[in-house]
Design a protein around this motif. Structure first.
Motif, mmCIF file in Angstrom:
data_model
loop_
_atom_site.group_PDB
_atom_site.id
_atom_site.type_symbol
_atom_site.label_atom_id
_atom_site.label_comp_id
_atom_site.label_asym_id
_atom_site.label_seq_id
_atom_site.Cartn_x
_atom_site.Cartn_y
_atom_site.Cartn_z
ATOM 1 N N THR A 1 0.789 -1.232 0.000
ATOM 2 C CA THR A 1 0.000 0.000 0.000
ATOM 3 C C THR A 1 0.825 1.289 0.000
ATOM 4 O O THR A 1 0.413 2.288 -0.588
ATOM 5 N N LEU A 2 1.996 1.277 0.634
ATOM 6 C CA LEU A 2 2.743 2.522 0.828
ATOM 7 C C LEU A 2 4.185 2.448 0.351
ATOM 8 O O LEU A 2 4.979 3.331 0.673
ATOM 9 N N GLN B 1 5.571 3.070 -2.399
ATOM 10 C CA GLN B 1 6.035 4.179 -3.239
ATOM 11 C C GLN B 1 6.601 5.328 -2.420
ATOM 12 O O GLN B 1 7.532 6.018 -2.853
ATOM 13 N N TYR B 2 6.077 5.530 -1.203
ATOM 14 C CA TYR B 2 6.579 6.610 -0.362
ATOM 15 C C TYR B 2 7.984 6.303 0.142
ATOM 16 O O TYR B 2 8.794 7.214 0.339
ATOM 17 N N PHE B 3 8.280 5.039 0.349
ATOM 18 C CA PHE B 3 9.643 4.654 0.704
ATOM 19 C C PHE B 3 10.577 4.883 -0.474
ATOM 20 O O PHE B 3 11.689 5.398 -0.300
ATOM 21 N N TYR C 1 10.274 7.048 -2.795
ATOM 22 C CA TYR C 1 10.451 8.486 -2.995
ATOM 23 C C TYR C 1 11.629 9.035 -2.193
ATOM 24 O O TYR C 1 12.157 10.110 -2.522
ATOM 25 N N LEU C 2 12.047 8.334 -1.146
ATOM 26 C CA LEU C 2 13.210 8.774 -0.374
ATOM 27 C C LEU C 2 14.486 8.697 -1.200
ATOM 28 O O LEU C 2 15.474 9.362 -0.896
ATOM 29 N N ARG D 1 12.656 10.265 -7.556
ATOM 30 C CA ARG D 1 11.331 10.729 -7.977
ATOM 31 C C ARG D 1 11.091 10.403 -9.445
ATOM 32 O O ARG D 1 10.045 10.761 -9.994
ATOM 33 N N GLU E 1 9.734 8.538 -12.229
ATOM 34 C CA GLU E 1 8.556 7.666 -12.215
ATOM 35 C C GLU E 1 8.844 6.277 -12.766
ATOM 36 O O GLU E 1 8.267 5.289 -12.313
ATOM 37 N N VAL F 1 10.488 4.512 -9.966
ATOM 38 C CA VAL F 1 9.521 4.294 -8.889
ATOM 39 C C VAL F 1 8.604 3.129 -9.223
ATOM 40 O O VAL F 1 8.376 2.234 -8.397
ATOM 41 N N VAL G 1 8.686 -0.285 -6.996
ATOM 42 C CA VAL G 1 7.496 -0.671 -6.226
ATOM 43 C C VAL G 1 7.070 -2.090 -6.603
ATOM 44 O O VAL G 1 6.738 -2.908 -5.733
#
Length: 221
Positions: A95-96, A98-100, A102-103, A106, A108, A111, A115
């Motif tokens: 679920t999350l 992608q936020y990891f 992003y560290l 960026r 795409e 990413v 993911v």
């Protein structure tokens, strides 16, 4: 020491396979993603290892005290705690993730690929919790030869998969090697545990007799 050292060998081997079969273009992209995936795995395996190896002292103490009842009870709680931790991270990866990522980037395209790789790589982390408990449990109960053998078997599965999967399924599927080792290693570990735990608990009962506590009653102090 051997386990941690071999982890580095596995990562180096994976990177070599990615670079060789992926080439300068695809190889660099997948290698970048693999570095992020390995970082994500650290926030799973480091706490997991802390739980299972840190609680090994509980198993060792009660083994020496001749308390198989407490060993079985402790293993239930340790396994439950490890499974809960890995289950939370499994949901996070779905679920999350992608936020990891992003560290680190960026971009795409990176990413999206990373993911996907994280979701593949973590498919077996819930069974992995059981494998960690079995291996560190054997260590805590003074059976390190079995523990290192089970750990080595899982790493051997990973190494073989790293070299074979990219050849037959494409270099981008190298991340499936972790899934094979997690499920395969856990299955073998559970089988070995079921085969040996009775004998190990028998040794523990013998210790209880030596300690003059053959009825396994608690001595209040």
């Amino acid at each position: 020491f051997v386990i941690i050292a071999l982890d580095n060998v596995l990562i180096i081997s994976q990177n070599m396979v990615i670079q060789r079969l992926g080439g300068p273009g695809q190889g660099d992209t997948i290698l970048t993603c693999a570095a992020i995936v390995q970082s994500f795995m650290l926030i799973i395996t480091m706490p997991l290892g802390g739980i299972t190896s840190g609680t090994g002292a509980i198993l060792g103490f009660n083994f020496g005290a001749g308390r198989p009842d407490r060993i079985r009870s402790a293993q239930k709680y340790i396994t439950l705690l490890a499974v809960v931790q890995c289950s939370i991270m499994f949901l996070f990866s779905r679920t999350l993730a992608q936020y990891f990522v992003y560290l680190f980037t960026r971009n795409e395209s990176y990413v999206e690929l990373t993911v996907w790789a994280i979701r593949v790589y973590t498919m077996g982390i819930i069974p992995l919790a059981v494998q960690y408990e079995v291996v560190d449990g054997f260590t805590g109960m003074g059976v390190p030869s079995v523990a290192i053998s089970l750990s080595m078997f899982r790493k051997l599965l990973y190494l073989v998969s790293v070299f074979l999967i990219p050849v037959f399924a494409g270099v981008e599927n190298v991340f499936c090697a972790e899934v094979v080792s997690d499920f395969g290693g856990t299955t073998v570990s559970v089988i070995v545990y079921l085969l040996l735990i009775g004998r190990i608990m028998g040794r523990c009962v013998e210790r209880a007799k030596w300690n003059g506590n053959s009825d396994n009653t608690v001595i209040n102090q």
